[in-house]
Design a protein around this motif. Structure first.
Motif, mmCIF file in Angstrom:
data_model
loop_
_atom_site.group_PDB
_atom_site.id
_atom_site.type_symbol
_atom_site.label_atom_id
_atom_site.label_comp_id
_atom_site.label_asym_id
_atom_site.label_seq_id
_atom_site.Cartn_x
_atom_site.Cartn_y
_atom_site.Cartn_z
ATOM 1 N N THR A 10 0.641 -1.070 -0.397
ATOM 2 C CA THR A 10 -0.029 0.199 0.549
ATOM 3 C C THR A 10 0.499 1.664 0.482
ATOM 4 O OG1 THR A 10 -1.842 1.404 1.087
ATOM 5 C CG2 THR A 10 -0.127 0.048 2.802
ATOM 6 N N HIS A 11 0.194 2.577 0.139
ATOM 7 C CA HIS A 11 1.145 3.629 -0.162
ATOM 8 C C HIS A 11 0.686 5.063 0.076
ATOM 9 C CE1 HIS A 11 3.170 7.265 -2.299
ATOM 10 N NE2 HIS A 11 3.821 6.455 -2.799
ATOM 11 N N CYS A 12 1.518 5.631 1.041
ATOM 12 C CA CYS A 12 1.615 6.039 2.426
ATOM 13 C C CYS A 12 0.541 7.234 1.932
ATOM 14 C CB CYS A 12 2.599 7.251 3.137
ATOM 15 S SG CYS A 12 1.754 8.026 4.184
ATOM 16 N N CYS A 13 -0.473 7.954 2.881
ATOM 17 C CA CYS A 13 -1.980 8.969 2.270
ATOM 18 C C CYS A 13 -0.548 10.181 2.635
ATOM 19 C CB CYS A 13 -2.762 8.710 3.257
ATOM 20 S SG CYS A 13 -2.339 9.043 4.470
ATOM 21 N N GLY A 14 0.585 10.165 3.380
ATOM 22 C CA GLY A 14 0.741 11.693 3.663
ATOM 23 C C GLY A 14 0.703 11.556 4.741
ATOM 24 N N GLY A 15 0.185 11.641 5.801
ATOM 25 C CA GLY A 15 -0.660 11.896 6.714
ATOM 26 C C GLY A 15 0.636 12.018 7.987
ATOM 27 N N PRO A 16 1.169 10.868 8.221
ATOM 28 C CA PRO A 16 2.310 11.529 9.097
ATOM 29 C C PRO A 16 3.645 12.438 8.754
ATOM 30 C CG PRO A 16 2.269 8.858 8.118
ATOM 31 C CD PRO A 16 1.418 9.870 7.129
ATOM 32 N N ALA A 17 3.882 13.482 8.061
ATOM 33 C CA ALA A 17 4.245 14.116 8.304
ATOM 34 C C ALA A 17 3.065 15.443 8.596
ATOM 35 C CB ALA A 17 4.614 14.343 5.586
ATOM 36 N N GLU A 18 2.445 15.588 8.722
ATOM 37 C CA GLU A 18 1.202 16.372 8.518
ATOM 38 C C GLU A 18 2.161 17.061 9.757
ATOM 39 O OE1 GLU A 18 -2.795 15.939 7.638
ATOM 40 O OE2 GLU A 18 -1.574 18.137 7.346
ATOM 41 N N SER A 19 2.264 17.361 10.709
ATOM 42 C CA SER A 19 3.312 18.345 11.763
ATOM 43 C C SER A 19 4.322 18.688 11.522
ATOM 44 C CB SER A 19 2.641 17.543 12.855
ATOM 45 O OG SER A 19 3.412 15.721 12.645
ATOM 46 N N ILE A 20 4.782 17.770 10.485
ATOM 47 C CA ILE A 20 6.382 18.603 10.148
ATOM 48 C C ILE A 20 6.002 19.130 8.597
ATOM 49 C CG2 ILE A 20 8.230 17.998 9.743
ATOM 50 C CD1 ILE A 20 8.387 17.239 12.053
ATOM 51 N N LYS A 76 -1.034 12.025 -5.021
ATOM 52 C CA LYS A 76 -0.434 11.449 -5.498
ATOM 53 C C LYS A 76 -1.450 9.858 -5.170
ATOM 54 C CE LYS A 76 4.011 8.660 -6.695
ATOM 55 N NZ LYS A 76 5.266 8.393 -6.152
ATOM 56 N N ARG A 77 -1.784 9.759 -3.816
ATOM 57 C CA ARG A 77 -1.960 8.047 -3.610
ATOM 58 C C ARG A 77 -3.657 8.170 -4.528
ATOM 59 N NH1 ARG A 77 -2.024 3.347 -3.405
ATOM 60 N NH2 ARG A 77 -3.766 2.233 -1.196
ATOM 61 N N TYR A 78 -4.594 9.418 -4.099
ATOM 62 C CA TYR A 78 -5.967 9.886 -4.545
ATOM 63 C C TYR A 78 -5.849 9.470 -5.835
ATOM 64 C CZ TYR A 78 -10.151 11.637 -4.685
ATOM 65 O OH TYR A 78 -11.679 11.770 -5.357
ATOM 66 N N GLY A 79 -4.849 10.118 -6.412
ATOM 67 C CA GLY A 79 -4.475 9.568 -7.710
ATOM 68 C C GLY A 79 -4.740 8.032 -8.127
ATOM 69 N N SER A 80 -4.088 7.750 -7.373
ATOM 70 C CA SER A 80 -4.702 5.809 -8.063
ATOM 71 C C SER A 80 -5.851 5.173 -7.668
ATOM 72 C CB SER A 80 -3.312 5.477 -7.423
ATOM 73 O OG SER A 80 -3.220 4.941 -6.231
ATOM 74 N N LEU A 81 -6.108 5.854 -5.898
ATOM 75 C CA LEU A 81 -7.562 4.632 -5.691
ATOM 76 C C LEU A 81 -8.203 5.749 -6.646
ATOM 77 C CD1 LEU A 81 -6.865 6.045 -1.621
ATOM 78 C CD2 LEU A 81 -6.894 3.559 -3.028
ATOM 79 N N GLN A 82 -8.436 6.797 -7.060
ATOM 80 C CA GLN A 82 -9.150 7.586 -7.537
ATOM 81 C C GLN A 82 -9.418 6.906 -9.134
ATOM 82 O OE1 GLN A 82 -8.175 11.004 -8.397
ATOM 83 N NE2 GLN A 82 -10.325 11.820 -8.168
ATOM 84 N N GLU A 83 -8.758 5.769 -9.701
ATOM 85 C CA GLU A 83 -8.778 5.129 -10.750
ATOM 86 C C GLU A 83 -9.919 4.164 -11.147
ATOM 87 O OE1 GLU A 83 -4.807 3.608 -12.147
ATOM 88 O OE2 GLU A 83 -4.139 5.948 -12.082
ATOM 89 N N THR A 84 -10.378 3.825 -10.407
ATOM 90 C CA THR A 84 -11.247 2.115 -9.574
ATOM 91 C C THR A 84 -12.607 3.004 -9.831
ATOM 92 O OG1 THR A 84 -11.481 2.377 -7.111
ATOM 93 C CG2 THR A 84 -9.381 1.031 -7.927
ATOM 94 N N GLY A 85 -12.716 4.159 -10.079
ATOM 95 C CA GLY A 85 -13.753 4.835 -9.159
ATOM 96 C C GLY A 85 -15.363 4.242 -8.585
#
Lengths: 647, 100, 433, 309, 141
Positions: D246-256, D267-276
């Motif tokens: 799985t690919h990270c959603c980016g969340g853990p970097a939020e505080s930094i 980037k992640r949302y782009g690939s998730l979106q492909e399934t529709g």
């Protein structure tokens, strides 16, 4: 060899039988078999024509066997599939019927006719091919495979593990073996190592396991301090002279000293020397050996770095890997401390440099005095270096190891693990490009380290890194052993890399062009111990297959001289591509001493190079004569069988 | 010119890292990292291997970019746990801050 | 072949190049040898290759003579399409239980005329051609297969009956059953070879499901003189590729795939394929992504340097991900190591995965022969007798004992034959005494 | 990018003082259970780790700090050192959106519904429900983490807690892997969807699962929710990077670095979106992130709870 | 276009190790080529003296293709001798007014099916241009 064809009958009297196969429609769907048969009856010499749905089937074979048995035919042509599929089937059938298998000729009317052509033209071509085959068949003579007696004895040159292994395999097989080494010891370079990678086997055990059985074998005679000084003969019947002599004053000094210091007796393993079976001869003696095959197990030499190569020779702190191994082995006997010590000098850090004397590149590396570059990979040094590096780290945790490599080549089973183990034991790796090798300089900076290493490290983004070291170890590769005397005497083929050259790495990997001479181990190329022993067994397998029967059976398709025609011009001898296969000998013809060509069938390969050049057509390859080809061409162009068609 | 300090790997063991030297620098971690940032994390791992402490302290910010997503740990061909090494280096840097 | 016990001196398991060489070396010493081969033809993996390094001679030209030598040798009997079930040792005798899989074609009656194949209406992707070309549901495995006997692929057969109708010898037998039989021998040589590393644990490489990502064995077929297309084109659209990449260690030296060892041949076969490609598609750029180039054998390093000189690009770095790009291209992500480097994406028209080798056979339920942690057959004296297994009288040759190239395999097969032959000699002496 | 040094200091300080990363009292944040009649004794304790509850606050806070990132302002010491502390203290009171808080509560209630339907004998004690401390661990403050972990583990131990049901991947990882390693105290930890056990049928729905890194890789639990979906007859269309990969959603970097988070998320949302297909998340961080980018996403528990009626 | 079977014949001297099995592989692949070709199996074509080739043309063979194993020849040194001889034959052919392209030396391996067919087609093309052996000198004159 007796000329058994002297009173051969005129060829027109041969009775040729032609047998045409339908191949269950494969042929007969495109070739009118009945028509081919009808035409075949017109072919000169053909006395019988038959056909069958499957000539290769038992009933088909019966047709041929009947005709042979009752004397109807004495030459056979089968027109069917490709000859490599079934010619042995039909030769066997003829033999079972009491005929000579070589009176057989094959017409290929399936792969080369019915599967590629169609219609009338296919039938016509089939007819012509049958006619050509029949023409060749009329000229066929019964042949016998040529047998030469072979000594059930093999001479193995070299007493390292390759030689020991080969000798042992051959002796177990029941062959007599002479095992020759130029030194007073058995065990070769293996004995001068410490532990084998990746198994960590002590070499003493490996060498003792092999040499112990060799020395106990009644089949093996060991000659140490010996060299081959004369060589002649051919497969099955070589004659060798070997000279056994005391070694020159400075040779094997170190090993002999180790033997006397160790207090060990003959036949016992002396660390870093090997096993001395019988001491050192005081006088020079020669022995003549008649032998059927020769196994070359002459081994390698470690690369000796040039003076100044990575400061080798200039700094006593720069040594080679074999030198390090020796020091560590000796240290072990004294007991080990936290830090590696050399001559009471504590080694806090070691740099090990790979590819010294291997993978040399023109334009980057300097050629040796003879202008040679070792462009090959020495195959074993990566693993040997990593094995040694881990050993240092494990035995001397306070000694740091830096490893400088181009490519880590831990290819073999258990070797990638060596690489991992080295990483695990915190060896630090650096990777350099061939044109930017690490630089070894005298340390002028802080600390009391004698040397300093600088490297442009590709793993660290091409940054220049620096570290002071107490010792530099050069992972030297393998070079061909110095066997120029044997190469010259035995006309051994040498490859561009200086190692002995096999015929073909896959088809005949342990053989050289000269029949009966085999290669075992590192005389052929760098190998590790396991690979060496595999090659040694492979060579032994070949030797025992050659000599197992007590005779060597050779192809009957060798050149034959017609003494009625030969004028002794010697043209054929010059054209011959195998030295010794053809020669001019003096003989008595009608009371006159004349020179005539003579074939050595044991050496002749039957290529026919001589046939083309004889002005008298006095020499031919049995079973494949020039006349046969001319007759075949005549049949192909002839209008006798098929009326000429006008366009 | 960088001086090599091989003792650093031992030092890092105190921060729960014992795979520093396992990395054979194939670059998988850098290429698979969602950050796609030059040589990260291999750069840090390499600096750790050769003991280039100063480089690590100078570039400490990179360490905190790591998402701890574990993709490098999952795909490392040598099971050298690059992500955990980055965590360990964070601990080393935090410790360094606290001590200075 | 009868269902009775058939006696031999030696049994060779596997009819690839290792098995054939060992069988021939034993047969030449007058031992009676049986070869048991699981496929429908002998020849193993090597017969499927194009040209072989470092001499670049054609694989068929080397394998075919050995295949036919074995087929015609009076001392060798081949049992093809046969699965070895168990090996049991009692005293000096080893009993092998073998199952012959049904070909649905009578082996003795079939004359290899291929009438059945020509008339069969069913087309199936031909695995012998890397799946690129089609074969029929009844077929001879490949042109130079030995034996030249057809077999039926029942899964795809529609039972239309055409093959039976056209067969000139009534060899088609829809009701053929698996047949068990027993062989006895005194010694056994295991030469069971390898399979390609499965990509199951390499999701980053798309499980090998990206159309223009092929395996090295598929590339062998594209390059072979009798290959599926007779030229090198990429599978998705038949385009001649302008840039081709090789990904080394795609199935080796990778613990995340469970394969920690080096497969030993991939560097060299990739270099070889690159060289052949520069002849087949002269305008194409060829790149090899590698970790370490392992050109260790005789003439190999020179071969590697020649490839470099010919313009093959060698890029140090392990490819991390493979993704489909636009218009059939393939995108690779990897780290460029140098000073100006960093993570980079490269696009190629065709990508070849240099897959490694995993063991071809697991002896676990068949006999007491042990395996190493790498699942290849364990050898007990790798340094001085590399073909000895932990079961007395059973020897191993070739890749069955760990990845090996053809040269080393052939030499080792000779060594196994020697050890087996000496074992037989010892056994006879013991019995005589 | 914010200097991690100060963030760590603030977090560690907050947690040490209040046992809460935002420096707020747990009681102020953790109110979801009110009104539901959860027993306080039973077989297994529900331990939310407060992650879901904190999400609405985090969401608002990051909107604020995003404005300053990579501006000159970011370098101001006062911003780094004092503002986060100040802002969040204010934030949890003023800034957290009521709607968001309601959504978080709904998620936790859905989980309870699923567990009850599956006949799990669970109980809840809000006073024992602490933040796990995982952020300290992630940021490299091992000392701070261990101190807090020991505090929480001992509290649970003292209260005789043995079986724990977790609701998010980070807390699960902390309790299941890190607590035993660093505190020597072990619990029987199961995440809520491992315990779902009832029958349902839906032949129509199609969803795409976004695996959180911790479930996919560190805990290898990705197949569990998929099995439930299979059992319910719900088709899950997986993207290539799922499960272990799985690919990270980016969340853990939020505080930094919120901008880094944004980049990875899109980037992640782009690939998730492909399934529709509608996306299901299993982690409050992933969920919050995907919501921020306006994805068609809901929590796995909410989606599944509709079958628990 | 192939000429009539009996009119224009091409002789192929194919080595038993390489080219002859190669010709069989063409059959196994059921490819097709003109039927005016006659493949003779030889051990090594080095055995044929210069006059053999000239005689063949005199006998009415239109073209000869020597299909050897090339440098992979199992008889070391034979290929070089063959190549040298073929050069001599070319010279003799020119003297006799024969177009040297009627004789071709090439390497064909056991699986070179396409190469085989290509060689045969090219020779056919050539001899249909040149006509019967000797015709070219008449044309020139």
């Amino acid at each position: 060899m007796a000329d058994d064809n002297k009173d051969k009958k005129a060829t027109s009297e041969q009775k040729v039988g032609v047998y045409v196969c339908h191949c269950g429609g494969n042929i007969s769907d495109h070739v009118a078999v009945e028509e081919v048969c009808k035409n075949a009856e017109k072919i000169p010499g053909v006395v019988k024509v038959q056909n069958d749905v499957f000539m290769c089937s038992d009933p088909g074979q019966e047709l041929i066997m009947e005709d042979i048995k009752n004397g109807t035919v004495d030459r056979v042509v089968v027109a069917s599939c490709a000859p490599d599929l079934h010619s042995s089937t039909f030769r066997n059938a003829i033999q079972r019927a009491g005929g000579n298998p070589y009176i057989y000729e094959h017409a290929n009317i399936r792969e080369q006719v019915s599967w590629v052509h169609h219609g009338d033209q296919a039938t016509n071509k089939a007819t012509r091919l049958v006619a050509a085959a029949a023409a060749k068949a009329r000229e066929l003579q019964p042949l016998e495979p040529f047998k030469v007696d072979a000594k059930r004895h093999v001479t193995v040159i070299g007493g390292g593990i390759a030689g020991l292994k080969s000798a042992l395999d051959l002796a177990r097989k029941g062959l007599d073996v002479a095992l020759i080494d130029k030194s007073p010891f058995l065990g070769g370079w293996t004995a001068k190592w410490d532990r084998a990678f990746p198994t960590d086997d002590p070499v003493s055990e490996l060498v003792t396991a092999l040499a112990g059985e060799v020395l106990n074998s009644e089949k093996i005679t060991v000659y140490t301090c010996s060299r081959i000084t004369a060589f002649e003969g051919f497969i099955g019947n070589f004659k060798l002279t070997l000279t056994q002599a005391p070694p020159e004053s400075d040779a094997y000094e170190d090993e002999i000293k180790r033997l006397s210091d160790s207090g060990k007796g003959f036949g016992e393993f002396v660390p870093l020397a090997g096993i001395c079976p019988a001491g050192i001869p005081e006088t020079t003696t020669t022995h003549d050996i008649e032998t059927g095959a020769i196994v070359l197990a002459t081994g390698f030499l470690p690369y000796a770095p040039r003076y100044g190569e990575y400061r080798y020779g200039e700094s006593k702190e720069v040594i080679t890997l074999p030198e390090l191994i020796r020091i560590m082995a000796e240290n072990r006997q004294k007991g080990v401390g936290d830090t590696l010590e050399i001559n009471d000098r504590k080694i806090r850090s070691v740099a090990m440099i790979h590819c010294v004397g291997s993978r040399q590149i023109p334009g980057i590396h300097e050629p040796d005095a003879k202008g040679n570059l070792n462009e090959y990979c020495s195959r074993t040094c990566c693993s040997a270096t990593l094995h040694a590096a881990s050993m240092i780290r494990n035995n001397h945790p306070k000694t740091r190891v830096f490893d400088f490599y181009r490519d880590i080549r831990t290819y073999g089973r258990g070797q990638e693990e060596l690489y991992e183990e080295a990483s695990d034991s915190k060896v630090v790796f650096f990777r350099f490009e061939a044109d930017a090798p690490p630089e070894v300089t005298r340390n002028t900076g802080s600390g009391d380290f004698p040397l300093n290493i600088k490297v442009k490290d590709t793993l660290t983004f091409d940054e220049e890194l620096e570290m002071p070291v107490d010792l530099v170890v050069l992972a030297v590769g393998m070079e061909p052993g110095n066997i120029s005397d044997l190469v010259e005497m035995m006309k051994l083929p040498v490859g561009v890399d200086g190692f002995l050259q096999e015929v073909h790495p896959k088809l005949r990997p342990v053989e050289i062009a000269q029949s009966g001479v085999l290669l075992a181990g590192t005389c052929q190329a760098p190998f590790d111990m396991g690979e060496t022993c595999s090659a040694a067994s492979g060579a032994a397998a070949k030797a025992s297959a050659i000599l197992g029967k007590g005779y060597v059976e050779l192809d009957p398709f060798v050149a034959e001289v017609d003494l009625n025609k030969c004028l002794g011009t010697g043209t054929c001898v010059n054209a011959c591509i195998v030295e010794g296969a053809l020669s001019l000998v003096e003989m008595d013809v009608d009371g006159e001493k004349v020179k005539r060509a003579q074939v050595n069938p044991a050496l002749c390969t039957g290529c026919g190079a001589c046939v083309a050049v004889c002005p008298e057509n006095a020499i031919n390859v049995k079973g494949w004569t020039l006349k046969q080809y001319e007759d075949m061409v005549d049949m192909i162009v002839s209008d006798r069988i098929l009326p000429s068609q006008t366009a | 010119m960088t001086q090599v300090y091989p003792e650093f790997a031992d030092e890092l063991e105190g921060f729960g890292v014992n795979t520093t030297m396992d990395c054979f620098n194939c670059g998988t971690c850098a290429a698979i990292c969602p950050l796609i940032y030059e040589h990260f994390p291999r750069k840090m791992i390499r600096y750790a291997q050769i003991g280039a402490k100063d480089r690590i302290l100078e570039n400490y910010e990179d360490l905190w970019r790591c998402l701890h997503c574990g993709l490098c740990i999952q795909t490392c061909p040598r099971e050298a746990d690059p992500g955990d090494l980055i965590l360990g280096l964070r601990r080393f840097v935090v410790d360094h801050w606290r001590r200075t | 072949m009868s269902t009775e016990k058939i006696e031999f001196d030696a049994l060779v398991v596997g009819g690839g190049i290792a098995g054939l060489q060992a069988a021939l070396d034993l047969a030449d010493q007058d031992f009676k040898v049986a070869i048991v081969e699981k496929d429908a033809s002998i020849g193993g993996k090597m017969i499927r290759l194009s040209k072989v390094f470092p001499t670049l001679d054609c694989a068929s030209c080397i394998t075919t003579p050995k295949m036919s030598a074995a087929a015609h040798h009076p001392n060798v009997t081949s049992f093809t399409y046969c699965e070895l079930q168990t090996l049991k040792k009692t005293g000096g005798e080893i009993t092998a239980r073998v199952t012959q899989k049904p070909r649905f074609v009578d082996e003795i009656k079939c004359i290899g005329c291929r009438q059945c194949e020509y008339n069969c209406p069913v087309y199936v992707p031909d695995e012998e051609q890397g799946g690129f070309a089609a074969r029929k549901a009844i077929y001879i495995p490949f042109s130079n297969a030995i034996p030249q006997v057809a077999l039926m692929d029942v899964e795809n057969c529609t039972l239309c009956g055409k093959c039976a109708k056209v067969c000139p010898t009534q060899a088609v037998d829809y009701f053929q059953k698996p047949r068990d039989f027993t062989l006895t021998a005194k010694t056994v040589v295991i030469a069971t070879g390898f399979e390609l590393t499965p990509l199951r644990d390499k999701q980053q490489y798309g499980y090998g499901e990206i159309e223009n990502v092929i395996t090295a064995l598929q590339m062998e077929r594209l390059l072979a003189p009798h290959g599926p297309y007779n030229r090198v084109i990429r599978p998705s659209d038949g385009m001649e590729p302008d840039s081709i990449a090789f990904i080394q260690c795609a199935g080796s030296r990778d613990k995340s795939m469970g394969v920690s060892y080096c497969s030993r041949v991939c560097c060299m076969y990739a270099i070889k394929q690159a060289m052949l490609l520069s002849g087949a598609v002269p305008m194409a750029d060829i790149a090899i992504y590698y970790m370490d180039i392992r050109a260790f054998g005789k003439g190999y390093e020179q071969f590697f340097q020649n490839a470099k000189a010919m313009g093959v690009e060698f890029i140090k770095g392990k490819v991390a991900t493979i993704d489909p790009g636009e218009n059939g291209t393939v995108k690779l992500q990897y780290e460029v190591q140098g000073a100006q480097g960093g993570v980079t994406t490269a696009e190629h028209d065709l990508v070849v995965l240099s897959l490694g080798m995993v063991a071809g056979w697991n002896p676990e339920n068949a006999c007491s022969v042990g395996t190493g942690s790498d699942a290849f057959i364990k050898t007990i004296q790798p340094k001085i007798a590399p073909t000895l297994t932990d079961m007395e009288g059973v020897f191993v040759a070739g890749v069955a004992a760990g990845p090996k190239d053809i040269v080393d395999t052939i030499v080792e097969a000779g060594a196994a034959a020697m050890e087996a032959s000496n074992y037989l000699t010892r056994l006879t002496r013991k019995l005589a005494a | 990018m914010y200097n991690p040094k100060y963030i760590i200091d603030v977090l560690a300080d907050n947690i040490r003082k209040t046992r809460n990363p935002f420096g707020a009292g747990n009681g102020t944040v953790n109110k979801w259970w009110k009104g539901s009649d959860l027993p306080s004794n039973g077989d297994a304790m529900l331990f939310t780790g407060l992650m879901y509850q904190l999400m609405p606050f985090i969401k608002k806070t990051t909107v604020q700090i995003e404005r300053f990132e990579d501006t000159k302002m970011a370098d101001y010491v006062w911003l780094q050192k004092y503002v986060p502390k100040l802002m969040v203290k204010l934030g949890y009171i003023f800034m957290a959106d009521k709607k968001d808080k309601k959504a978080s509560n709904h998620i936790l209630k859905s989980m309870v519904k699923l567990l009850v339907k599956s006949n799990v004998n669970l109980f809840y004690r809000p006073k024992l429900d602490y933040y796990s401390g995982i952020l300290l661990y992630d940021l490299g403050d091992n000392e701070g983490f261990i101190e807090h972990a020991e505090f929480v583990a001992n509290k649970l131990k003292e209260n005789g807690i043995k079986k724990i049901i977790t609701v998010d991947p980070h807390t699960t990882y902390a309790l299941k892997v890190l607590y035993p390693k660093y505190t020597g105290i072990e619990f029987d930890v199961k995440t809520y969807f491992e315990l779902i056990d009832f029958e349902a049928r839906d032949g129509n729905s199609q969803v795409t699962l976004h695996d959180p890194c911790f479930y996919g890789r560190y805990l290898e639990l990705s197949d569990k929710p998929r099995k439930i979906l299979d059992r319910f007859g719900i088709d899950h269309v997986d993207v290539r990077n799922s499960g272990k990969f799985t690919h990270c959603c980016g969340g853990p970097a939020e505080s930094i670095s919120p901008s880094l988070t944004k980049e990875i998320l899109s980037k992640r949302y782009g690939s998730l979106q492909e399934t529709g297909k509608p996306i299901l998340a299993m982690c409050p961080v992933c969920l919050g992130n995907l919501q921020k980018i306006d994805a068609d996403v809901e929590d796995l528990s909410v989606f599944l709870a509709q079958y628990a009626n | 276009m192939a000429l009539q079977e009996n009119q224009a014949k091409i002789l192929i001297l194919a080595t038993e190790d390489c080219a002859y099995p190669g010709a069989n592989a063409v059959g196994q692949a059921h490819m097709s080529y003109p039927e005016n070709t006659y493949v003779l199996r030889v051990r090594a074509p080095v055995m044929f003296p210069e006059h053999f080739y000239l005689d063949c043309f005199k006998k009415g063979i239109y073209g000869i293709i020597i299909m050897s194993c090339g440098v992979e020849c199992p008889y070391e040194g034979a290929y070089q001798a063959l190549a040298a001889r073929v050069d001599k034959v070319y010279a003799m052919m020119r003297e006799e007014g024969l177009d040297p392209r009627r004789l071709r030396l090439t390497g064909v391996c056991t699986v070179c099916t396409k190469a085989f067919v290509k060689e045969v087609n090219q020779m056919n093309q050539l001899i249909s241009e040149l006509g019967p052996p000797g015709a070219e000198s008449k044309k020139a004159a």
